[in-house]
Design a protein around this motif. Sequence first.
Motif, PDB file in Angstrom:
ATOM      1  N   HIS A  62      -5.347   2.356   0.295  1.00  0.00           N
ATOM      2  CA  HIS A  62      -4.900   0.985  -0.014  1.00  0.00           C
ATOM      3  C   HIS A  62      -4.879   0.125   1.245  1.00  0.00           C
ATOM      4  O   HIS A  62      -5.241  -1.052   1.228  1.00  0.00           O
TER       5      HIS A  62
ATOM      6  N   PRO B  10       0.025   9.952   0.326  1.00  0.00           N
ATOM      7  CA  PRO B  10       0.814   8.976  -0.435  1.00  0.00           C
ATOM      8  C   PRO B  10       2.284   8.949   0.010  1.00  0.00           C
ATOM      9  O   PRO B  10       2.825   9.986   0.420  1.00  0.00           O
TER      10      PRO B  10
ATOM     11  N   ARG C 242      -3.212  -2.044  -8.197  1.00  0.00           N
ATOM     12  CA  ARG C 242      -4.452  -2.121  -7.418  1.00  0.00           C
ATOM     13  C   ARG C 242      -5.633  -1.612  -8.227  1.00  0.00           C
ATOM     14  O   ARG C 242      -6.743  -2.125  -8.127  1.00  0.00           O
ATOM     15  N   GLU C 243      -5.388  -0.566  -9.039  1.00  0.00           N
ATOM     16  CA  GLU C 243      -6.464  -0.019  -9.861  1.00  0.00           C
ATOM     17  C   GLU C 243      -6.985  -1.075 -10.838  1.00  0.00           C
ATOM     18  O   GLU C 243      -8.196  -1.142 -11.110  1.00  0.00           O
TER      19      GLU C 243
ATOM     20  N   GLN D 113       4.071   5.147  -8.709  1.00  0.00           N
ATOM     21  CA  GLN D 113       2.741   4.817  -9.230  1.00  0.00           C
ATOM     22  C   GLN D 113       2.479   3.318  -9.364  1.00  0.00           C
ATOM     23  O   GLN D 113       1.325   2.895  -9.472  1.00  0.00           O
TER      24      GLN D 113
ATOM     25  N   GLY E 226       7.495   4.607  -2.960  1.00  0.00           N
ATOM     26  CA  GLY E 226       6.503   3.753  -3.608  1.00  0.00           C
ATOM     27  C   GLY E 226       6.886   2.288  -3.704  1.00  0.00           C
ATOM     28  O   GLY E 226       6.024   1.449  -3.971  1.00  0.00           O
TER      29      GLY E 226
ATOM     30  N   PRO F 148       0.817  -1.215   0.000  1.00  0.00           N
ATOM     31  CA  PRO F 148       0.000   0.000   0.000  1.00  0.00           C
ATOM     32  C   PRO F 148       0.856   1.273   0.000  1.00  0.00           C
ATOM     33  O   PRO F 148       1.776   1.401   0.799  1.00  0.00           O
ATOM     34  N   THR F 149       0.532   2.184  -0.890  1.00  0.00           N
ATOM     35  CA  THR F 149       1.236   3.461  -0.909  1.00  0.00           C
ATOM     36  C   THR F 149       0.324   4.615  -0.474  1.00  0.00           C
ATOM     37  O   THR F 149       0.747   5.765  -0.470  1.00  0.00           O
ATOM     38  N   THR F 150      -0.930   4.292  -0.139  1.00  0.00           N
ATOM     39  CA  THR F 150      -1.833   5.297   0.438  1.00  0.00           C
ATOM     40  C   THR F 150      -2.609   4.642   1.587  1.00  0.00           C
ATOM     41  O   THR F 150      -2.685   3.407   1.668  1.00  0.00           O
TER      42      THR F 150
ATOM     43  N   ALA G  49      -0.014   1.392  -7.021  1.00  0.00           N
ATOM     44  CA  ALA G  49      -1.359   1.978  -7.113  1.00  0.00           C
ATOM     45  C   ALA G  49      -2.035   1.550  -8.414  1.00  0.00           C
ATOM     46  O   ALA G  49      -3.233   1.255  -8.439  1.00  0.00           O
ATOM     47  N   ARG G  50      -1.266   1.511  -9.511  1.00  0.00           N
ATOM     48  CA  ARG G  50      -1.854   1.119 -10.801  1.00  0.00           C
ATOM     49  C   ARG G  50      -2.229  -0.361 -10.806  1.00  0.00           C
ATOM     50  O   ARG G  50      -3.220  -0.757 -11.404  1.00  0.00           O
TER      51      ARG G  50
END
Length: 346
Positions: free
Chosen positions: A152, A169, A298-299, A292, A173, A147-149, A295-296
């Motif tokens: 997450h 954030p 996870r997106e 990023q 990363g 997790p970076t946020t 996060a990407r």
Amino acid sequence: MDRDNPDPASVEEAAAIIVQGGLVAFPTETVYGLGADATCGPAVARIFRAKRRPMDNPIIVHVSCPDEVLPLVQKVDQTAEALMSRFWPGPLSILFRRSRRIPPEVTGGLDTVAIRCPDHPVALALIRAAGVPIGAPSANMSGRPSPTTAEHVLEDMEGRIEGLLDAGPTGVGLESTVVDLSCRPPVILRPGAISPEDLAPYLGEVRVADRSAGPPRSPGTKYVHYSPRARVVLVDGRPELLPPRVAELARHYSERGERVAVLCRSENVDCYQGALTLVLGPGNRPDLVARQLFARLREADLRGVTVVVAEGGFPRRGLGLAIMNRLEKASDEKITVSGGDGHGWG
Ligand code: TXA
Ligand code: MG
């Protein structure tokens, strides 16, 4: 809370949870960690349950300054001393032989312990307020992207932890570099923002652990990692050769009824018209790509993607080595595109 001005009351509250044997997620400069009192075996055991992490995968102990290492280890040699003074606080975890203050739960039964001092005001404030070293793996469900946020963290851990300090954030990363100084030459067990090139002046020759060679030295490296639920197909090779092959694969999987996303550099988005793109950032900015990447991934899951076709081809030096390591670990399959000019692309 403000990264550079952590709210003292919230930090105190989180520290009290840690001291009482509870779990608190907190930001570091790399990724969010899931912290417990590293000197308390039962508290550490709760981390493993919350993450569904295999008990033999050791966790990293976080300290607020190099002096706090002494009671936790058998000895600190000159090389470790030099690395700590050069790279701490920062994204470098160093292996030491553990002292009896470190319970076996932390190290998965190994006699070594990985320690680092995070470069993040909130993490440092939490460690100081707790007054104990904090054991913390990344705050994701085992196997998922780190997790970076704070969002997450909640995706994976809501209802499983007692606290979460949200400072927005994280910066790097990707998780810290893990280095083992006990062998000659020293070995990087996990590449991170502190690169082999950064370490070379202090270590002389340094090796990067090879996944294919022998049993893993770092137990974590044998498990699936960083994986979204989607199947990830990594396309590697010289960056300028990647888009046609990536586009072709994206079409191929779409035609077979998969929900496809392309994980790509920002300059290549136009090559994938009609496809869902997950943009990493400019190819010449590995710092932004690293920030990023998770996060990407996870997106991709949030959007119900079933196949991710990912551009590789980041140079395997500096942060690029860590980016390629995470992409390779996240992927189920790797395809290498060659230019037919007979030259390796390195
Ligand atoms: O940046 C980071 O390192 C983050 C933040 C929260 O500090 N933490 C993190 O922890 O990534 P984790 O548990 O997700 O990864 C720890 C890695 C694993 O690959 C583990 O196997 C390795 O470090 N490790 C920990 N202790 C070790 C030991 N004694 N010997 C060999 N490998 C070790
Ligand atoms: Mg992890």
